[in-house]
Design an enzyme around this catalytic site. Structure first.
Site, PDB file in Angstrom:
ATOM      1  N   HIS A  69      -2.299  -4.059   4.936  1.00  0.00           N
ATOM      2  CA  HIS A  69      -2.086  -3.673   6.334  1.00  0.00           C
ATOM      3  C   HIS A  69      -3.407  -3.348   7.004  1.00  0.00           C
ATOM      4  O   HIS A  69      -4.329  -2.831   6.368  1.00  0.00           O
ATOM      5  CB  HIS A  69      -1.125  -2.471   6.424  1.00  0.00           C
ATOM      6  CG  HIS A  69      -1.682  -1.210   5.842  1.00  0.00           C
ATOM      7  ND1 HIS A  69      -2.207  -0.212   6.620  1.00  0.00           N
ATOM      8  CD2 HIS A  69      -1.831  -0.795   4.559  1.00  0.00           C
ATOM      9  CE1 HIS A  69      -2.635   0.771   5.836  1.00  0.00           C
ATOM     10  NE2 HIS A  69      -2.424   0.441   4.585  1.00  0.00           N
ATOM     11  N   CYS A  87       0.842  -1.198   0.000  1.00  0.00           N
ATOM     12  CA  CYS A  87       0.000   0.000   0.000  1.00  0.00           C
ATOM     13  C   CYS A  87       0.878   1.249   0.000  1.00  0.00           C
ATOM     14  O   CYS A  87       1.995   1.240   0.496  1.00  0.00           O
ATOM     15  CB  CYS A  87      -0.910  -0.001   1.234  1.00  0.00           C
ATOM     16  SG  CYS A  87      -2.087   1.378   1.255  1.00  0.00           S
ATOM     17  N   ASP A 136       0.448   3.702   1.770  1.00  0.00           N
ATOM     18  CA  ASP A 136       0.435   4.260   3.132  1.00  0.00           C
ATOM     19  C   ASP A 136       1.850   4.514   3.652  1.00  0.00           C
ATOM     20  O   ASP A 136       2.706   3.630   3.610  1.00  0.00           O
ATOM     21  CB  ASP A 136      -0.308   3.272   4.054  1.00  0.00           C
ATOM     22  CG  ASP A 136      -0.673   3.894   5.386  1.00  0.00           C
ATOM     23  OD1 ASP A 136       0.241   4.366   6.099  1.00  0.00           O
ATOM     24  OD2 ASP A 136      -1.869   3.913   5.722  1.00  0.00           O
TER      25      ASP A 136
HETATM   26 CO    CO Z   1      -3.478   1.186   2.999  1.00  0.00          CO
END
Ligand code: CO
Length: 216
Positions: free
Chosen positions: A105, A49, A51
């Protein structure tokens, strides 16, 4: 004016950090960058991801040159995404990675955003890939009343589906004809720093439904 100074400062921190990084690596090994400049031969393709809290090298304690990386919102493997397919093709055919890891996640904003009917923009079309996973497992998911727990389960199910999507590609199936190539599904816990291996097993095309297998 103060804002501008703050902006300059937060930006400059990265440049300073880079100097420290370069110095410390060369301090530990004077040849570090010289060796890296010769080429890359990573054993792993990491699909994670975007993130900021899930930096692939940091969470796996690996060095430059060890992971070939593709990241997007909610670590999706979409069979119409030229970006992920190009990365996959290069990683498998040229770099000849041994393992492909899809790492989701817990606490993923993309997963959470896919679970409601709000409009956010272009990203909603991207998140449709997760809505499809939700729809496939809706009975199991809607039996979980707690929304955080439901999101956690959707995170896991989505990772399983993304690994399956890898197995459905001609790129991976062709590689399997010639050599071992292992696909893995992981979930990273932002609150623990630990990775859970979901133990998704796809090591040959017999692991996927017949309709997805190509006559190579
Ligand atoms: Co994410």
């Amino acid at each position: 004016m103060e804002d501008k100074e703050m902006m300059e400062k937060s930006y400059k921190r990265l440049i300073d950090g880079n100097k420290k990084f370069s110095l410390s690596k060369r301090f530990d090994d004077p040849e570090y960058f010289k060796k890296l400049s010769l080429g890359q031969k990573p054993d792993y393709l990491w699909i994670g991801c975007s993130d900021s809290r899930v930096p692939s090298n940091a969470v796996t304690n690996t060095e430059s040159g060890e992971l070939f990386v593709h990241r997007n919102i909610a670590n999706l493997v979409s069979n119409t995404d030229l970006n992920v397919l190009s990365v996959l093709e290069y990683a498998v055919n040229v770099l000849k990675v041994k393992h492909i890891i899809v790492c989701g996640h817990y606490g993923c904003g993309g997963i959470r955003a896919s679970m409601n009917n709000n409009m956010n923009g272009l990203v909603d079309q991207w998140l449709c890939n997760i809505k499809d996973v939700y729809n496939k497992y809706d009975v199991e998911l809607e039996a979980i009343a707690d929304l955080d727990k439901r999101a956690d389960r959707l995170t896991e199910l989505s990772v399983v589906e993304q690994v399956r999507n890898l197995a459905k590609t001609i790129i991976v199936q062709k590689a399997w004809r010639e050599r071992p190539l292992h696909l893995h599904g992981w979930v990273y816990g932002i609150n623990s720093g630990l990775i859970t291996d979901l133990c998704v097993i796809h090591d040959e095309k017999e692991d996927i439904p017949n309709i997805y297998r190509f006559n190579l």
